[in-house]
Write a protein that holds these residues in place. Structure first.
Motif, PDB file in Angstrom:
ATOM      1  N   ARG A  28       0.832  -1.207   0.000  1.00 48.40           N
ATOM      2  CA  ARG A  28       0.000   0.000   0.000  1.00 48.40           C
ATOM      3  C   ARG A  28       0.867   1.258   0.000  1.00 48.40           C
ATOM      4  O   ARG A  28       0.605   2.215  -0.728  1.00 48.40           O
ATOM      5  CB  ARG A  28      -0.927   0.019   1.217  1.00 48.40           C
ATOM      6  CG  ARG A  28      -2.227  -0.705   1.009  1.00 48.40           C
ATOM      7  CD  ARG A  28      -3.211  -0.401   2.129  1.00 48.40           C
ATOM      8  NE  ARG A  28      -2.732  -0.831   3.432  1.00 48.40           N
ATOM      9  CZ  ARG A  28      -2.834  -2.057   3.907  1.00 48.40           C
ATOM     10  NH1 ARG A  28      -3.407  -2.992   3.194  1.00 48.40           N
ATOM     11  NH2 ARG A  28      -2.374  -2.355   5.103  1.00 48.40           N
ATOM     12  N   ILE A  29       1.919   1.265   0.820  1.00 47.22           N
ATOM     13  CA  ILE A  29       2.828   2.424   0.887  1.00 47.22           C
ATOM     14  C   ILE A  29       3.524   2.626  -0.458  1.00 47.22           C
ATOM     15  O   ILE A  29       3.651   3.745  -0.957  1.00 47.22           O
ATOM     16  CB  ILE A  29       3.848   2.242   2.025  1.00 47.22           C
ATOM     17  CG1 ILE A  29       3.141   2.321   3.383  1.00 47.22           C
ATOM     18  CG2 ILE A  29       4.970   3.260   1.936  1.00 47.22           C
ATOM     19  CD1 ILE A  29       3.998   1.893   4.554  1.00 47.22           C
ATOM     20  N   ARG A  30       3.954   1.525  -1.083  1.00 46.70           N
ATOM     21  CA  ARG A  30       4.631   1.606  -2.381  1.00 46.70           C
ATOM     22  C   ARG A  30       3.704   2.168  -3.452  1.00 46.70           C
ATOM     23  O   ARG A  30       4.073   3.079  -4.195  1.00 46.70           O
ATOM     24  CB  ARG A  30       5.115   0.222  -2.802  1.00 46.70           C
ATOM     25  CG  ARG A  30       5.954   0.229  -4.066  1.00 46.70           C
ATOM     26  CD  ARG A  30       6.153  -1.160  -4.622  1.00 46.70           C
ATOM     27  NE  ARG A  30       4.928  -1.723  -5.154  1.00 46.70           N
ATOM     28  CZ  ARG A  30       4.431  -1.449  -6.364  1.00 46.70           C
ATOM     29  NH1 ARG A  30       5.047  -0.598  -7.150  1.00 46.70           N
ATOM     30  NH2 ARG A  30       3.319  -2.005  -6.775  1.00 46.70           N
ATOM     31  N   VAL A  31       2.469   1.680  -3.506  1.00 46.20           N
ATOM     32  CA  VAL A  31       1.515   2.148  -4.512  1.00 46.20           C
ATOM     33  C   VAL A  31       1.163   3.613  -4.281  1.00 46.20           C
ATOM     34  O   VAL A  31       1.075   4.398  -5.236  1.00 46.20           O
ATOM     35  CB  VAL A  31       0.247   1.257  -4.513  1.00 46.20           C
ATOM     36  CG1 VAL A  31      -0.861   1.873  -5.331  1.00 46.20           C
ATOM     37  CG2 VAL A  31       0.587  -0.127  -5.026  1.00 46.20           C
ATOM     38  N   GLU A  32       1.015   3.995  -3.025  1.00 40.24           N
ATOM     39  CA  GLU A  32       0.706   5.392  -2.715  1.00 40.24           C
ATOM     40  C   GLU A  32       1.852   6.312  -3.146  1.00 40.24           C
ATOM     41  O   GLU A  32       1.623   7.364  -3.753  1.00 40.24           O
ATOM     42  CB  GLU A  32       0.438   5.550  -1.220  1.00 40.24           C
ATOM     43  CG  GLU A  32      -0.015   6.937  -0.827  1.00 40.24           C
ATOM     44  CD  GLU A  32      -0.327   7.045   0.653  1.00 40.24           C
ATOM     45  OE1 GLU A  32      -0.106   8.132   1.207  1.00 40.24           O
ATOM     46  OE2 GLU A  32      -0.778   6.047   1.239  1.00 40.24           O
ATOM     47  N   ALA A  33       3.084   5.919  -2.862  1.00 39.26           N
ATOM     48  CA  ALA A  33       4.240   6.723  -3.264  1.00 39.26           C
ATOM     49  C   ALA A  33       4.337   6.803  -4.791  1.00 39.26           C
ATOM     50  O   ALA A  33       4.654   7.867  -5.360  1.00 39.26           O
ATOM     51  CB  ALA A  33       5.525   6.124  -2.695  1.00 39.26           C
ATOM     52  N   PHE A  34       4.041   5.705  -5.449  1.00 38.72           N
ATOM     53  CA  PHE A  34       4.046   5.644  -6.912  1.00 38.72           C
ATOM     54  C   PHE A  34       3.015   6.629  -7.484  1.00 38.72           C
ATOM     55  O   PHE A  34       3.319   7.409  -8.400  1.00 38.72           O
ATOM     56  CB  PHE A  34       3.708   4.205  -7.310  1.00 38.72           C
ATOM     57  CG  PHE A  34       3.848   3.898  -8.760  1.00 38.72           C
ATOM     58  CD1 PHE A  34       5.086   3.778  -9.342  1.00 38.72           C
ATOM     59  CD2 PHE A  34       2.726   3.682  -9.534  1.00 38.72           C
ATOM     60  CE1 PHE A  34       5.215   3.470 -10.684  1.00 38.72           C
ATOM     61  CE2 PHE A  34       2.841   3.371 -10.871  1.00 38.72           C
ATOM     62  CZ  PHE A  34       4.088   3.263 -11.450  1.00 38.72           C
ATOM     63  N   ASN A  35       1.806   6.631  -6.923  1.00 37.71           N
ATOM     64  CA  ASN A  35       0.751   7.531  -7.402  1.00 37.71           C
ATOM     65  C   ASN A  35       1.077   8.992  -7.114  1.00 37.71           C
ATOM     66  O   ASN A  35       0.798   9.874  -7.940  1.00 37.71           O
ATOM     67  CB  ASN A  35      -0.592   7.139  -6.784  1.00 37.71           C
ATOM     68  CG  ASN A  35      -1.108   5.833  -7.348  1.00 37.71           C
ATOM     69  OD1 ASN A  35      -0.762   5.427  -8.455  1.00 37.71           O
ATOM     70  ND2 ASN A  35      -1.928   5.145  -6.571  1.00 37.71           N
ATOM     71  N   VAL A  36       1.678   9.261  -5.962  1.00 36.86           N
ATOM     72  CA  VAL A  36       2.079  10.644  -5.635  1.00 36.86           C
ATOM     73  C   VAL A  36       3.141  11.123  -6.616  1.00 36.86           C
ATOM     74  O   VAL A  36       3.088  12.263  -7.101  1.00 36.86           O
ATOM     75  CB  VAL A  36       2.582  10.735  -4.174  1.00 36.86           C
ATOM     76  CG1 VAL A  36       3.291  12.053  -3.905  1.00 36.86           C
ATOM     77  CG2 VAL A  36       1.425  10.544  -3.211  1.00 36.86           C
ATOM     78  N   ALA A  37       4.083  10.250  -6.958  1.00 39.54           N
ATOM     79  CA  ALA A  37       5.138  10.624  -7.913  1.00 39.54           C
ATOM     80  C   ALA A  37       4.543  10.962  -9.277  1.00 39.54           C
ATOM     81  O   ALA A  37       4.945  11.942  -9.915  1.00 39.54           O
ATOM     82  CB  ALA A  37       6.152   9.491  -8.033  1.00 39.54           C
TER      83      ALA A  37
END
Length: 124
Positions: free
Chosen positions: A76-85
């Motif tokens: 979840r943290i990885r996907v959230e960081a990916f979407n923010v980027a």
């Protein structure tokens, strides 16, 4: 498979309930055919005597609820960081109309074109 009075369900290996899979697993663990012929209790003891392979240790560790929960949290943290980027990159790219929703691949393609354009501008 029947339970004896002194055997609990927790003692059984539900990961290998198929007799053929259990038999091949015991043979690969180095148990002799006479040990295998003596029944489930003897076979479970023979299997317990063998050290676990690296793959079996990994499989058992990954089967725990704690591991699955930690893995889901990391994902979840990885996907959230990916979407923010991608959202930040999208803010930097000029598009018409400015509020157009772009897919991730469109954002990447537009970023490549924009970088090429900026390089061209700097070279001239």
């Amino acid at each position: 498979m029947m339970l004896s009075p002194d055997q609990t369900e927790a003692d059984l290996s539900w990961t290998q309930s198929d007799p053929e899979t259990l038999l091949s697993g015991l043979k690969s663990a180095g148990c002799s055919s006479e040990e295998l012929a003596e029944g489930d209790e003897r076979a479970n003891k023979c299997r317990a005597d063998q050290p676990l392979s690296r793959e079996e240790k990994r499989r058992r560790r990954r089967a725990t609820a704690k591991y699955r929960s930690a893995h889901a949290t990391r994902e979840r943290i990885r996907v959230e960081a990916f979407n923010v980027a991608f959202a930040e990159l999208r803010k930097l790219l000029p598009t018409l109309p400015p509020d157009k929703k772009l897919s991730k691949i469109e954002i990447l393609r537009l970023a490549i074109c924009y970088i090429s354009y900026l390089n061209h501008v700097l070279d001239v």
